[in-house]
Design a protein around this motif. Structure first.
Motif, PDB file in Angstrom:
ATOM      1  N   SER A  92      46.915 -97.458 -61.356  1.00 53.25           N
ATOM      2  CA  SER A  92      46.482 -96.431 -62.562  1.00 53.25           C
ATOM      3  C   SER A  92      45.115 -96.786 -63.540  1.00 53.25           C
ATOM      4  N   GLY A  93      44.803 -95.186 -63.341  1.00 51.24           N
ATOM      5  CA  GLY A  93      43.417 -95.185 -63.346  1.00 51.24           C
ATOM      6  C   GLY A  93      42.951 -93.596 -64.477  1.00 51.24           C
ATOM      7  N   VAL A  94      41.875 -93.421 -64.509  1.00 48.35           N
ATOM      8  CA  VAL A  94      41.373 -92.400 -65.594  1.00 48.35           C
ATOM      9  C   VAL A  94      39.569 -92.171 -65.101  1.00 48.35           C
ATOM     10  N   ASN A  95      39.217 -91.386 -65.157  1.00 46.52           N
ATOM     11  CA  ASN A  95      38.193 -91.066 -64.727  1.00 46.52           C
ATOM     12  C   ASN A  95      37.467 -91.870 -66.288  1.00 46.52           C
ATOM     13  N   ALA A  96      36.300 -92.555 -65.760  1.00 47.05           N
ATOM     14  CA  ALA A  96      35.248 -93.131 -66.389  1.00 47.05           C
ATOM     15  C   ALA A  96      34.885 -92.000 -67.671  1.00 47.05           C
ATOM     16  N   VAL A 124      39.146 -83.184 -70.640  1.00 44.20           N
ATOM     17  CA  VAL A 124      40.163 -82.641 -70.105  1.00 44.20           C
ATOM     18  C   VAL A 124      39.992 -81.106 -70.028  1.00 44.20           C
ATOM     19  N   HIS A 125      40.358 -80.510 -70.322  1.00 45.81           N
ATOM     20  CA  HIS A 125      41.365 -79.184 -70.255  1.00 45.81           C
ATOM     21  C   HIS A 125      39.573 -78.118 -69.223  1.00 45.81           C
ATOM     22  N   LEU A 152      37.999 -79.964 -67.279  1.00 47.12           N
ATOM     23  CA  LEU A 152      37.943 -80.697 -66.085  1.00 47.12           C
ATOM     24  C   LEU A 152      38.629 -80.271 -65.114  1.00 47.12           C
ATOM     25  N   ARG A 153      40.246 -79.711 -65.805  1.00 44.03           N
ATOM     26  CA  ARG A 153      41.176 -79.933 -64.726  1.00 44.03           C
ATOM     27  C   ARG A 153      41.089 -78.806 -63.776  1.00 44.03           C
ATOM     28  N   THR A 154      41.008 -78.268 -63.603  1.00 41.54           N
ATOM     29  CA  THR A 154      40.828 -76.838 -62.441  1.00 41.54           C
ATOM     30  C   THR A 154      40.234 -77.287 -61.460  1.00 41.54           C
ATOM     31  N   LYS A 155      39.135 -79.059 -61.246  1.00 42.47           N
ATOM     32  CA  LYS A 155      38.478 -79.458 -60.506  1.00 42.47           C
ATOM     33  C   LYS A 155      39.237 -80.724 -59.390  1.00 42.47           C
ATOM     34  N   TRP A 156      40.441 -81.334 -60.076  1.00 36.61           N
ATOM     35  CA  TRP A 156      40.538 -82.473 -59.901  1.00 36.61           C
ATOM     36  C   TRP A 156      41.881 -81.856 -58.793  1.00 36.61           C
ATOM     37  N   PRO A 157      41.913 -82.772 -57.413  1.00 32.46           N
ATOM     38  CA  PRO A 157      42.938 -82.297 -56.179  1.00 32.46           C
ATOM     39  C   PRO A 157      44.083 -82.129 -57.157  1.00 32.46           C
ATOM     40  N   SER A 158      45.320 -80.511 -56.459  1.00 29.90           N
ATOM     41  CA  SER A 158      46.546 -80.844 -56.313  1.00 29.90           C
ATOM     42  C   SER A 158      47.185 -81.469 -55.668  1.00 29.90           C
ATOM     43  N   ASP A 159      46.980 -82.244 -54.576  1.00 36.43           N
ATOM     44  CA  ASP A 159      47.112 -82.854 -53.682  1.00 36.43           C
ATOM     45  C   ASP A 159      48.189 -84.327 -54.019  1.00 36.43           C
ATOM     46  N   THR A 160      49.745 -84.185 -54.269  1.00 32.50           N
ATOM     47  CA  THR A 160      50.271 -85.702 -54.928  1.00 32.50           C
ATOM     48  C   THR A 160      50.328 -86.459 -53.682  1.00 32.50           C
ATOM     49  N   TRP A 161      50.092 -85.986 -52.595  1.00 25.99           N
ATOM     50  CA  TRP A 161      50.094 -87.237 -51.374  1.00 25.99           C
ATOM     51  C   TRP A 161      49.484 -87.076 -50.979  1.00 25.99           C
ATOM     52  N   ASP A 185      45.719 -84.549 -67.290  1.00 22.92           N
ATOM     53  CA  ASP A 185      45.430 -85.515 -68.020  1.00 22.92           C
ATOM     54  C   ASP A 185      44.402 -85.937 -68.169  1.00 22.92           C
ATOM     55  N   GLY A 186      44.458 -85.943 -66.586  1.00 23.63           N
ATOM     56  CA  GLY A 186      43.037 -87.156 -66.310  1.00 23.63           C
ATOM     57  C   GLY A 186      43.624 -88.586 -65.533  1.00 23.63           C
ATOM     58  N   SER A 187      45.034 -88.678 -66.260  1.00 25.54           N
ATOM     59  CA  SER A 187      45.860 -89.870 -65.473  1.00 25.54           C
ATOM     60  C   SER A 187      46.458 -90.192 -63.960  1.00 25.54           C
ATOM     61  N   VAL A 188      46.049 -90.680 -63.643  1.00 22.43           N
ATOM     62  CA  VAL A 188      46.386 -91.477 -62.013  1.00 22.43           C
ATOM     63  C   VAL A 188      47.512 -92.532 -62.227  1.00 22.43           C
ATOM     64  N   LEU A 189      48.455 -91.661 -60.948  1.00 27.83           N
ATOM     65  CA  LEU A 189      49.577 -93.319 -60.882  1.00 27.83           C
ATOM     66  C   LEU A 189      49.379 -93.501 -59.262  1.00 27.83           C
ATOM     67  N   ALA A 190      49.383 -94.286 -58.438  1.00 27.49           N
ATOM     68  CA  ALA A 190      48.987 -94.670 -57.017  1.00 27.49           C
ATOM     69  C   ALA A 190      49.968 -95.988 -56.697  1.00 27.49           C
ATOM     70  N   MET A 191      51.156 -95.488 -55.605  1.00 32.78           N
ATOM     71  CA  MET A 191      51.752 -96.884 -55.129  1.00 32.78           C
ATOM     72  C   MET A 191      51.972 -97.109 -53.951  1.00 32.78           C
TER      73      MET A 191
END
Length: 62
Positions: free
Chosen positions: A5-9, A27-28, A30-39, A52-58
């Protein structure tokens, strides 16, 4: 299983210094610049990037 789990530094720095309004503003902006692919097929597991900038990867460990 491994979980990350991470967030931009820069965003984390705002949070760690209590600058919540600056965090929200960035966050508001930058959010249009983040990838929209969730896989990510190379990761071989789910990756979730929220607005909101949070990431969860498993993924499963060998």
């Amino acid at each position: 299983m491994e979980a990350f789990s991470g967030v931009n530094a820069d965003l984390f720095t705002h949070l760690s210094h209590g600058r919540l309004e600056q965090y929200r503003s960035d966050v508001h902006a930058l959010r249009t610049k983040w990838p929209s692919d969730t896989w990510d097929k190379e990761w071989n597991g789910p990756v979730s990037i929220h607005q909101d900038g949070s990431v969860l990867a498993m993924h499963l460990l060998p």
